[in-house]
Design an enzyme around this catalytic site. Structure first.
Site, PDB file in Angstrom:
ATOM      1  N   SER A  84      31.076  43.633  39.189  1.00  0.00           N
ATOM      2  CA  SER A  84      31.760  43.660  37.894  1.00  0.00           C
ATOM      3  C   SER A  84      30.893  44.495  36.961  1.00  0.00           C
ATOM      4  O   SER A  84      29.694  44.696  37.231  1.00  0.00           O
ATOM      5  CB  SER A  84      31.865  42.233  37.354  1.00  0.00           C
ATOM      6  OG  SER A  84      32.154  42.233  35.965  1.00  0.00           O
TER       7      SER A  84
ATOM      8  N   TYR B 148      28.885  33.599  35.369  1.00  0.00           N
ATOM      9  CA  TYR B 148      29.511  34.794  35.936  1.00  0.00           C
ATOM     10  C   TYR B 148      28.564  35.992  35.871  1.00  0.00           C
ATOM     11  O   TYR B 148      28.374  36.711  36.859  1.00  0.00           O
ATOM     12  CB  TYR B 148      30.808  35.082  35.167  1.00  0.00           C
ATOM     13  CG  TYR B 148      31.689  36.150  35.756  1.00  0.00           C
ATOM     14  CD1 TYR B 148      32.641  35.844  36.732  1.00  0.00           C
ATOM     15  CD2 TYR B 148      31.605  37.467  35.329  1.00  0.00           C
ATOM     16  CE1 TYR B 148      33.471  36.826  37.260  1.00  0.00           C
ATOM     17  CE2 TYR B 148      32.425  38.458  35.851  1.00  0.00           C
ATOM     18  CZ  TYR B 148      33.365  38.128  36.806  1.00  0.00           C
ATOM     19  OH  TYR B 148      34.189  39.106  37.329  1.00  0.00           O
TER      20      TYR B 148
HETATM   21  P1  NAD Z   1      42.167  36.537  41.177  1.00  0.00           P
HETATM   22  O1  NAD Z   1      42.066  35.223  40.513  1.00  0.00           O
HETATM   23  O2  NAD Z   1      43.465  37.267  41.159  1.00  0.00           O
HETATM   24  O3  NAD Z   1      41.677  36.445  42.685  1.00  0.00           O
HETATM   25  C1  NAD Z   1      40.610  35.623  43.088  1.00  0.00           C
HETATM   26  C2  NAD Z   1      40.769  35.322  44.557  1.00  0.00           C
HETATM   27  O4  NAD Z   1      39.679  34.492  44.965  1.00  0.00           O
HETATM   28  C3  NAD Z   1      42.052  34.550  44.887  1.00  0.00           C
HETATM   29  O5  NAD Z   1      42.562  35.002  46.129  1.00  0.00           O
HETATM   30  C4  NAD Z   1      41.560  33.106  45.001  1.00  0.00           C
HETATM   31  O6  NAD Z   1      42.380  32.295  45.822  1.00  0.00           O
HETATM   32  C5  NAD Z   1      40.218  33.361  45.643  1.00  0.00           C
HETATM   33  N1  NAD Z   1      39.303  32.234  45.556  1.00  0.00           N
HETATM   34  C6  NAD Z   1      38.920  31.547  44.444  1.00  0.00           C
HETATM   35  N2  NAD Z   1      38.087  30.548  44.794  1.00  0.00           N
HETATM   36  C7  NAD Z   1      37.947  30.611  46.141  1.00  0.00           C
HETATM   37  C8  NAD Z   1      37.217  29.853  47.090  1.00  0.00           C
HETATM   38  N3  NAD Z   1      36.458  28.811  46.732  1.00  0.00           N
HETATM   39  N4  NAD Z   1      37.325  30.198  48.396  1.00  0.00           N
HETATM   40  C9  NAD Z   1      38.111  31.231  48.773  1.00  0.00           C
HETATM   41  N5  NAD Z   1      38.818  31.983  47.919  1.00  0.00           N
HETATM   42  C10 NAD Z   1      38.719  31.674  46.620  1.00  0.00           C
HETATM   43  O7  NAD Z   1      41.028  37.408  40.487  1.00  0.00           O
HETATM   44  P2  NAD Z   1      40.605  38.952  40.598  1.00  0.00           P
HETATM   45  O8  NAD Z   1      40.526  39.443  39.214  1.00  0.00           O
HETATM   46  O9  NAD Z   1      41.416  39.679  41.589  1.00  0.00           O
HETATM   47  O10 NAD Z   1      39.109  38.783  41.115  1.00  0.00           O
HETATM   48  C11 NAD Z   1      38.652  39.256  42.346  1.00  0.00           C
HETATM   49  C12 NAD Z   1      37.187  39.659  42.203  1.00  0.00           C
HETATM   50  O11 NAD Z   1      37.101  40.732  41.273  1.00  0.00           O
HETATM   51  C13 NAD Z   1      36.283  38.555  41.662  1.00  0.00           C
HETATM   52  O12 NAD Z   1      35.050  38.579  42.342  1.00  0.00           O
HETATM   53  C14 NAD Z   1      36.097  38.940  40.215  1.00  0.00           C
HETATM   54  O13 NAD Z   1      34.907  38.451  39.693  1.00  0.00           O
HETATM   55  C15 NAD Z   1      36.081  40.451  40.346  1.00  0.00           C
HETATM   56  N6  NAD Z   1      36.342  41.166  39.099  1.00  0.00           N
HETATM   57  C16 NAD Z   1      37.504  40.983  38.430  1.00  0.00           C
HETATM   58  C17 NAD Z   1      37.697  41.697  37.253  1.00  0.00           C
HETATM   59  C18 NAD Z   1      38.948  41.531  36.439  1.00  0.00           C
HETATM   60  O14 NAD Z   1      38.961  42.004  35.300  1.00  0.00           O
HETATM   61  N7  NAD Z   1      40.012  40.933  36.969  1.00  0.00           N
HETATM   62  C19 NAD Z   1      36.721  42.560  36.774  1.00  0.00           C
HETATM   63  C20 NAD Z   1      35.556  42.714  37.493  1.00  0.00           C
HETATM   64  C21 NAD Z   1      35.367  42.013  38.661  1.00  0.00           C
END
Ligand code: NAD
Length: 260
Positions: free
Chosen positions: A142, A155
């Site tokens: 991130s 985080y």
């Molecule tokens: P999201 O909530 O759409 O997806 C998260 C995924 O992780 C889902 O499939 C959920 O079921 C899974 N998950 C959660 N807890 C879990 C567990 N204990 N075991 C297995 N699976 C689990 O969110 P996203 O935004 O797609 O996030 C995905 C990654 O991207 C994360 O690591 C997040 O930190 C990172 N990220 C997101 C953003 C953003 O702005 N959305 C920015 C930077 C980084």
């Protein structure tokens, strides 16, 4: 491009992970989908990937806060497909609250799911990659892997940890044709971001619109959200032969956020 390869993408039932798993399947890889959610909806997505891209897709319900389940997921993927060639450590959760009120169990869960799970998955997948002398490990970090924001202590700490793990693993596997990189997106419109809006409204005493414009998009000079598909396209490139010399990198995709 990825025919004959197997990709495991943690946290791929939604958001960025789902876009990555679909992008790898489109390039011909067999995929392992992982994460939580409604069983029927997950099965619909799994079957859809198999039918649309003519690959095999498995679903693993492994909980990324449970080390034994992570090792089992990797072992099952190797048994089913013969190898795990691409590992994307993407599962992640968020919680937004000032440190002095931050629930201890939220801290523990975020460190386990966002950071420790990547260590456990790499530990389990690396021996097979070393034997085959080829591998691609991609960690979804991130912008918060290099800079901080208030009220996101767990985080930010976890994502900084992911950056350190990425660099360390890259050095350890540098002679094995295994690359280890992190993608560092800015704000991507996914359920993870949507869910933090009410918490941020409370922590900062703001309206929903203020959070979107004055907190989220305020960070990004482009004033646009990054898309999951853009992140997935970078994950595809990092899995390619052309990306062999990119390793140990924390690659920003944040609309200029960390250029500030
Ligand atoms: P999201 O909530 O759409 O997806 C998260 C995924 O992780 C889902 O499939 C959920 O079921 C899974 N998950 C959660 N807890 C879990 C567990 N204990 N075991 C297995 N699976 C689990 O969110 P996203 O935004 O797609 O996030 C995905 C990654 O991207 C994360 O690591 C997040 O930190 C990172 N990220 C997101 C953003 C953003 O702005 N959305 C920015 C930077 C980084």
């Amino acid at each position: 491009m990825l025919q004959g390869k197997t990709a495991v993408v943690t946290g791929s039932t939604s958001g960025i992970g789902l876009a990555i798993v679909r992008a790898y399947a489109e390039k011909g890889a067999n995929v392992v989908i992982n994460g939580f959610g409604n069983a029927d909806e997950i099965e619909y997505k799994r079957k859809g990937i198999e039918e649309e891209f003519a690959v095999k897709a498995l679903f693993s319900p492994a909980d990324m806060s449970a080390p034994a389940q992570i090792a089992q997921m990797i072992a099952e993927a190797e048994r089913a497909f013969g190898s795990v060639d691409i590992l994307v450590n993407n599962a992640g959760v968020q919680h937004v609250e000032p440190i002095e009120h931050f629930p201890i169990q939220k801290w523990d869960a975020i460190i386990a799911i966002n950071l420790s799970s990547a260590f456990h998955a790499i530990r389990a997948a690396a021996p097979g990659m070393k034997t085959r002398q080829w591998g691609r490990i991609i960690n979804t970090a991130s912008a918060h892997a290099t800079i901080a924001s208030p009220f996101k202590s767990a985080y930010v700490a976890a994502k900084h940890g992911v950056a350190g793990l990425t660099k360390t693993a890259a050095l350890e596997f540098a002679r094995d044709h295994i690359t280890v990189n992190a993608i560092a997106p800015g704000y991507v419109w996914t359920p993870l971001v949507e869910h933090q809006i009410p918490e941020t409204m409370a922590a900062r005493n703001m309206t929903r619109e203020q959070v979107i414009h004055d907190v989220l998009l305020e960070a990004q000079p482009t004033k646009e959200f990054v898309t999951s598909e853009q992140v997935a396209a970078l994950a595809v490139f990092l899995a390619s032969e052309d990306a062999q010399s990119i390793t140990g990198a924390i690659l920003a995709m944040d609309g200029g956020w960390t250029a500030h």
